[in-house]
Design a protein around this motif. Structure first.
Motif, PDB file in Angstrom:
ATOM      1  N   MET A 281       0.855  -1.278  -0.106  1.00  0.00           N
ATOM      2  CA  MET A 281      -0.134   0.096  -0.167  1.00  0.00           C
ATOM      3  C   MET A 281       1.628   1.574   0.038  1.00  0.00           C
ATOM      4  N   ASN A 282       0.884   2.162  -0.461  1.00  0.00           N
ATOM      5  CA  ASN A 282       1.288   3.292  -1.423  1.00  0.00           C
ATOM      6  C   ASN A 282       0.868   4.463  -0.077  1.00  0.00           C
ATOM      7  N   ALA A 283       2.026   5.340   0.289  1.00  0.00           N
ATOM      8  CA  ALA A 283       1.642   6.523   1.399  1.00  0.00           C
ATOM      9  C   ALA A 283       2.317   8.062   1.288  1.00  0.00           C
ATOM     10  N   GLY A 284       2.038   8.475   1.444  1.00  0.00           N
ATOM     11  CA  GLY A 284       2.741  10.139   1.367  1.00  0.00           C
ATOM     12  C   GLY A 284       4.652   9.988   2.322  1.00  0.00           C
TER      13      GLY A 284
ATOM     14  N   ARG B 240       0.272  10.520   5.464  1.00  0.00           N
ATOM     15  CA  ARG B 240      -0.735  10.398   4.620  1.00  0.00           C
ATOM     16  C   ARG B 240      -1.467   8.867   3.448  1.00  0.00           C
ATOM     17  N   PRO B 241      -1.436   8.206   4.484  1.00  0.00           N
ATOM     18  CA  PRO B 241      -1.945   6.312   3.569  1.00  0.00           C
ATOM     19  C   PRO B 241      -2.738   6.725   2.695  1.00  0.00           C
ATOM     20  N   ARG B 242      -2.948   5.401   1.688  1.00  0.00           N
ATOM     21  CA  ARG B 242      -4.001   5.448   0.799  1.00  0.00           C
ATOM     22  C   ARG B 242      -5.107   5.585   0.903  1.00  0.00           C
ATOM     23  N   VAL B 243      -5.480   4.893   2.101  1.00  0.00           N
ATOM     24  CA  VAL B 243      -6.787   5.139   2.519  1.00  0.00           C
ATOM     25  C   VAL B 243      -7.207   5.350   4.265  1.00  0.00           C
TER      26      VAL B 243
END
Length: 286
Positions: free
Chosen positions: A1-4, A273-276
């Motif tokens: 999962m990508n995140a900022g 800032r996560p994707r979810v």
């Protein structure tokens, strides 16, 4: 999962930062400097941090539906207004045991679990404060009662007793909110860290701070590891979603027990800032 990217939001303002919660009424993030007995408040619009002393120990806080906060203090609970602290009767008298971490359920009840100062096995318990002021013991025989949070639909609660090195779930009884059918979902290997505080996102994934692991992990509802957020500190303690859209994951950290020459930003507050995104924390109805 990508995140900022990871952002350090504050200087190292806490010796033992813990228990973050987003308060939508004033759009502030609050967390505790536990063993200083202080509540810290962040204004995300300008980065300003204020500090309020509450008691010798303050372990966890949550907003109250009618304004103010509910808090867990060393051996019990307290109700806070802007200019007053109402300490409720102590639950126990043993000075070697203190409150540690907690949260509110969808019924507006505030839970907090305890631990012995020396983390002696089996001496802790999980307590529940009802809106009317009654206190009940929910679990006994615990060691380091830590993160507790409910899924968005209220059917599942995630829980950590750090000494077990596990992240467990409870099924939540739909009519009463009672916790039942405890089930281990994640086992954290010793070389990865010790599970500490946690929060849940809108997809039911659980984000767990790893004490001595320098990271926050996200696990899917079935226990699969789906994201790793590395931090420049050894001892992240807890996390919560905040911001106007509840899409920022805030992480508290501790300097407790670190060498005197440690130059890391331990004790600072971090944000990613996560994707979810997350969803609003439940408030105390009392």
């Amino acid at each position: 999962m990508n995140a900022g990217p990871l952002e350090q939001v504050t200087a190292p303002v806490a010796e033992h930062g813990e228990g973050p919660v987003w308060c939508p009424a004033d759009r502030r993030l609050r967390w505790v400097d536990m063993l200083a007995g202080d509540i810290l408040t962040l204004d995300p619009t300008n980065g300003a941090v204020s500090r309020r002393h509450v008691a010798p120990v303050v372990a966890a806080v949550r907003p109250r539906a009618g304004g103010g906060l509910v808090a867990a203090v060393e051996r019990g609970f307290a109700l806070l207004r802007d200019d007053a602290v109402e300490l409720l009767p102590e639950i126990w008298s043993d000075p070697s045991v203190r409150m540690n971490d907690g949260g509110c359920d969808p019924w507006g009840r505030f839970y907090c679990g305890s631990m012995a100062y020396d983390a002696a096995p089996g001496r802790a318990a999980l307590y529940r404060l009802s809106p009317g002021g009654a206190v009940e013991t929910v679990l006994t025989g615990l060691t380091v009662s830590n993160g507790l949070a409910w899924t968005r639909d209220g059917t599942t609660a995630w829980y950590v007793d750090s000494a077990t090195r596990r992240v467990d779930t409870f099924a939540v009884a739909p009519a009463t909110g009672e916790l039942r059918d405890r089930r281990p979902v994640v086992v954290v290997p010793p070389d990865v860290g010790t599970p500490d505080g946690l929060c849940v996102d809108v997809e039911g994934g659980v984000w767990v701070a790893l004490w001595d692991g320098g990271a926050v992990h996200r696990y899917a509802p079935d226990g699969r590891l789906t994201a790793v957020v590395s931090l420049p500190v050894r001892r992240p303690t807890a996390c919560t979603f905040g911001g106007p859209d509840l899409a920022d994951l805030y992480v508290t950290t501790s300097r407790q027990g670190l060498p005197a020459g440690d130059r890391s930003p331990a004790g600072a507050l971090f944000r990613i800032r996560p994707r979810v995104p997350g969803f609003p924390d439940h408030t105390f109805a009392g």
